[in-house]
Design a protein around this motif. Structure first.
Motif, PDB file in Angstrom:
ATOM      1  N   GLN A  12     -45.213-108.803   4.779  1.00  0.00           N
ATOM      2  CA  GLN A  12     -45.852-109.023   3.492  1.00  0.00           C
ATOM      3  C   GLN A  12     -45.912-107.716   2.709  1.00  0.00           C
ATOM      4  N   THR A  13     -45.844-107.840   1.407  1.00  0.00           N
ATOM      5  CA  THR A  13     -45.930-106.686   0.523  1.00  0.00           C
ATOM      6  C   THR A  13     -46.981-106.972  -0.549  1.00  0.00           C
ATOM      7  N   ASP A  14     -47.281-105.967  -1.310  1.00  0.00           N
ATOM      8  CA  ASP A  14     -48.209-106.170  -2.415  1.00  0.00           C
ATOM      9  C   ASP A  14     -47.627-107.166  -3.402  1.00  0.00           C
ATOM     10  N   SER A  15     -48.476-108.034  -3.887  1.00  0.00           N
ATOM     11  CA  SER A  15     -48.030-109.026  -4.862  1.00  0.00           C
ATOM     12  C   SER A  15     -47.566-108.342  -6.142  1.00  0.00           C
ATOM     13  N   GLN A  16     -46.509-108.899  -6.707  1.00  0.00           N
ATOM     14  CA  GLN A  16     -45.965-108.378  -7.965  1.00  0.00           C
ATOM     15  C   GLN A  16     -46.091-109.482  -9.021  1.00  0.00           C
ATOM     16  N   MET A  17     -47.352-109.761  -9.440  1.00  0.00           N
ATOM     17  CA  MET A  17     -47.572-110.835 -10.393  1.00  0.00           C
ATOM     18  C   MET A  17     -46.848-110.544 -11.710  1.00  0.00           C
ATOM     19  N   GLN A  18     -46.171-111.559 -12.198  1.00  0.00           N
ATOM     20  CA  GLN A  18     -45.405-111.421 -13.434  1.00  0.00           C
ATOM     21  C   GLN A  18     -46.191-112.011 -14.606  1.00  0.00           C
TER      22      GLN A  18
ATOM     23  N   ILE B 240     -48.132-117.384  -4.833  1.00  0.00           N
ATOM     24  CA  ILE B 240     -47.428-117.114  -3.578  1.00  0.00           C
ATOM     25  C   ILE B 240     -47.479-115.614  -3.286  1.00  0.00           C
ATOM     26  N   PRO B 241     -47.908-115.215  -2.098  1.00  0.00           N
ATOM     27  CA  PRO B 241     -47.983-113.781  -1.771  1.00  0.00           C
ATOM     28  C   PRO B 241     -46.599-113.153  -1.699  1.00  0.00           C
ATOM     29  N   GLY B 242     -46.536-111.872  -2.017  1.00  0.00           N
ATOM     30  CA  GLY B 242     -45.273-111.153  -1.962  1.00  0.00           C
ATOM     31  C   GLY B 242     -44.837-110.895  -0.533  1.00  0.00           C
TER      32      GLY B 242
ATOM     33  N   GLY C  91     -40.878-110.700  -8.731  1.00  0.00           N
ATOM     34  CA  GLY C  91     -42.159-111.137  -8.190  1.00  0.00           C
ATOM     35  C   GLY C  91     -42.214-111.122  -6.677  1.00  0.00           C
ATOM     36  N   LYS C  92     -41.043-110.879  -6.038  1.00  0.00           N
ATOM     37  CA  LYS C  92     -40.929-110.756  -4.580  1.00  0.00           C
ATOM     38  C   LYS C  92     -41.455-111.987  -3.843  1.00  0.00           C
ATOM     39  N   ILE C  93     -41.050-113.177  -4.301  1.00  0.00           N
ATOM     40  CA  ILE C  93     -41.504-114.385  -3.603  1.00  0.00           C
ATOM     41  C   ILE C  93     -40.360-115.178  -2.961  1.00  0.00           C
TER      42      ILE C  93
END
Length: 531
Positions: A53-59, A26-28, A401-403
């Motif tokens: 939308q923001t940069d993805s924060q993959m965990q 899921i995109p941030g 993760g900002k989702i």
């Protein structure tokens, strides 16, 4: 051959890993926030139309660091559980609670001689009375964390009456949560949501009282039917083997009432009485909040006078009865503090710790003995405290993760083309599911109400309806979501594995959710006062 059910810790860790995987799919995104004053309290709410939308924060490795962050974010609840565990262990060493339960059961047997009461069921009246009180606490001032402390009392009581730990949890936690869901004066949910919606505080009271009655009627019947089945055949309980801990503890309890009156008990009584008299002069009036009304009453002086009278009477009888009096008035002052003086977790923890220490002093325990008892209680309850922090790791992953905002934006953006009933259903579903990720009622209101109220304006339904959707969606899943620190704390104290609780609670909550949706429909299609 049946597969072994995973441990609760394994289940929660699996959910953390799953949420971490979602952050890769899921995109941030996030909304802009602004500070507004709601009912005299500054809160951070989203700006409508501000999603970007923001940069993805993959965990990834954060699945492990989320434990640490989870412990930090729930440190207050963890401290509450540990302090309560230590305090009650000190009290339990005196056998006061066990003797109180035994005396209470003997008292009930007297009423069973009445044919009328025997036909109704004395035990049913007891269960109904306790659940009604706690439901009112949930409806009026949002009782939640406090139920962790009451679980230690009601679980052994329920098992002594021939039920199981699920019934014990239902007496306080389930009852308070049903009251929370059908609240009519709760400032933390109704007050915040209505303030954010720009509608009069606690308006629509009549219909909310009706909702509270319907929810509790169904819930009480469900619990009583389950309790009757367990009373008839205890082996049908989901937690029959798990309750061996409580059964063994009850069986090992001596019911001999200590006739000796240690000098230490009189000293404890004198110190507490002196302290409470000073507090009574310092706080002669308590501003009891009931909805948008405030009643100033001399609650602390009255409670102090009653404590002194009851303390003197019970101390002349036995030390254990005095300790029970101490427990009773701890609860009384807890209610006064929460409703009249804005007490929260810190004050709740403090008053129970003080109760445990003075109970130990009254039982003539030395300082070293008190310390050993407290540490034993803290050690016994520690798994319940730790799992609270672990469960909050789920929320940490989703937020970092900002989702969460992305999910909310996409769902809310697509719900406006389903007609009134369809949109109501989707809004209700969103609030219900979102509660899994944001168990805080006021926090969820700050996130969703600004959006939901605007959608309500677009499709032509009352903003009051969105508040009802919020409170019901926020309320029911509190009984099952693994991210709720209160639920996990209660289950840990009651020694109920989460997976077994889920099996019992899932059908119950599903039926409550359906009833909730039926209660929402009249708010959109009928002329109701305040809507």
């Amino acid at each position: 051959m049946l597969k072994k059910v995973p441990h609760t810790y394994v289940i929660i860790f699996s959910l953390i890993v799953f949420c971490a995987l979602l952050t890769w799919i899921i995109p941030g995104g996030e909304f802009e926030r602004e500070s507004v004053v709601v009912n005299g309290v500054e809160r951070s709410v989203i700006k409508n139309g501000s999603f970007q939308q923001t940069d993805s924060q993959m965990q990834s490795w954060q699945v492990f660091s989320s434990f640490f962050d989870g412990f930090l974010r729930t440190s207050d609840i963890i401290a509450l559980i540990v302090l309560i565990g230590g305090a009650f262990w000190i009290m339990n060493a005196s056998k006061a609670v066990d003797i109180g339960i035994y005396s209470f059961l003997q008292f009930l047997k007297r009423f069973e001689r009445s044919k009328l009461l025997a036909r109704i069921g004395v035990n049913n009246l007891v269960l109904l009375s306790i659940m009604t009180i706690f439901s009112l606490f949930g409806a009026v001032f949002g009782m939640s964390e406090e139920t962790i402390a009451f679980t230690i009392v009601f679980v052994p009581l329920a098992i002594s009456m021939g039920y199981d730990s699920i019934v014990g949890v239902s007496l306080c936690f389930i009852a308070a949560t049903m009251g929370f869901a059908g609240a009519f004066l709760n400032p933390f949910t109704i007050g915040v949501a209505q303030g954010l919606s720009d509608i009069p505080l606690f308006s629509g009271l009549e219909y909310r009282i009706f909702m509270w009655a319907v929810i509790n009627l169904f819930g009480f019947i469900y619990v009583l039917r389950y309790a009757r089945r367990i009373k008839k055949d205890p082996t049908k309980s989901f937690v029959y083997t798990d309750d061996n801990y409580w059964r063994k503890r009850n069986e090992s309890t001596s019911v001999t009432i200590e006739k000796i009156k240690p000098t230490a008990a009189w000293i404890a009584m004198a110190v507490l009485s002196t302290f409470l008299v000073f507090v009574s002069f310092a706080f002669p009036q308590s501003a009891i909040n009931m909805g948008n009304s405030i009643f100033r009453v001399p609650a602390i002086p009255v409670a102090t006078a009653l404590f002194i009278i009851m303390g003197l009477v019970t101390l002349r009888h036995s030390v254990q009865y005095f300790i029970l009096t101490l427990l009773t008035f701890t609860i009384v002052f807890l209610v006064i503090g929460v409703m009249g003086h804005g007490w929260y977790i810190k004050e709740i923890s403090t008053i129970f710790l003080a109760m445990g220490i003075f109970a130990g002093i009254a039982a003539n325990n030395s300082p070293n003995t008190l310390t050993k008892l407290f540490l034993a209680g803290a050690k016994d309850i520690l798994p319940a405290a730790l799992i609270v922090g672990l469960a909050r790791g789920i929320v940490v992953i989703l937020e970092d993760g900002k989702i969460i905002d992305t999910l909310l934006f996409n769902v809310s953006d697509s719900m406006q083309n389903f007609g009134e009933v369809g949109t109501l259903g989707i809004m209700y579903l969103i609030q219900t599911l979102l509660n899994v990720f944001i168990p805080s009622g006021s926090g969820q209101a700050a996130l969703t109400i600004p959006i939901m109220s605007q959608i309500a304006d677009l499709i032509g339904i009352s903003r009051q309806t969105t508040v009802v959707i919020f409170q019901l969606g926020d309320g029911f899943t509190n009984m099952i979501t693994p991210t709720s620190g209160v639920l996990i704390g209660v289950l840990g104290v009651a020694r109920i594995p989460y997976e077994k609780w889920f099996k019992w609670a899932a059908p119950f909550i599903l039926m409550l959710i359906i009833i909730g949706f039926l209660l929402i429909l009249p708010t959109a299609f009928m002329e109701l006062n305040g809507f």
